[in-house]
Design an enzyme around this catalytic site. Sequence first.
Site, PDB file in Angstrom:
ATOM      1  N   ARG A  19       0.822  -1.216   0.000  1.00 30.13           N
ATOM      2  CA  ARG A  19       0.000   0.000   0.000  1.00 30.13           C
ATOM      3  C   ARG A  19       0.853   1.262   0.000  1.00 30.13           C
ATOM      4  NH1 ARG A  19      -3.349  -0.631   5.133  1.00 30.13           N
ATOM      5  NH2 ARG A  19      -1.359  -1.535   5.734  1.00 30.13           N
ATOM      6  N   ASN A  37      -5.974  -2.981   2.172  1.00 29.51           N
ATOM      7  CA  ASN A  37      -5.896  -4.424   2.358  1.00 29.51           C
ATOM      8  C   ASN A  37      -7.296  -4.972   2.535  1.00 29.51           C
ATOM      9  OD1 ASN A  37      -3.097  -4.557   2.274  1.00 29.51           O
ATOM     10  ND2 ASN A  37      -2.858  -4.517   4.493  1.00 29.51           N
TER      11      ASN A  37
END
Length: 91
Positions: A19, A37
């Site tokens: 990320r 996520n």
Amino acid sequence: MNLRAHVFVSGRVQGVFFRQNTKRQAQSQAVKGWVRNLDDGRVEATFEGEESAVKALVDFCRKGPKGASVTNITVNWEPFQDEFKTFCITY
């Protein structure tokens, strides 16, 4: 031309700074949207911006950052909505 992509990335993609690296790549390409996520171990993201920049982000997701092992990526190309002001990590 502006473009939007909604992606799902499978493999070893959590716990490897996926990320954070996606956000860094997006900001360097002036792409807006988000990344997060999922509980099933995948990473989900939406990218909006110039076509070449969005495609570059999708290409980045195909391999991920160092330490990631991408086994599958699903890309849904969608109409550009100009929905986002920045790129962020969501939870």
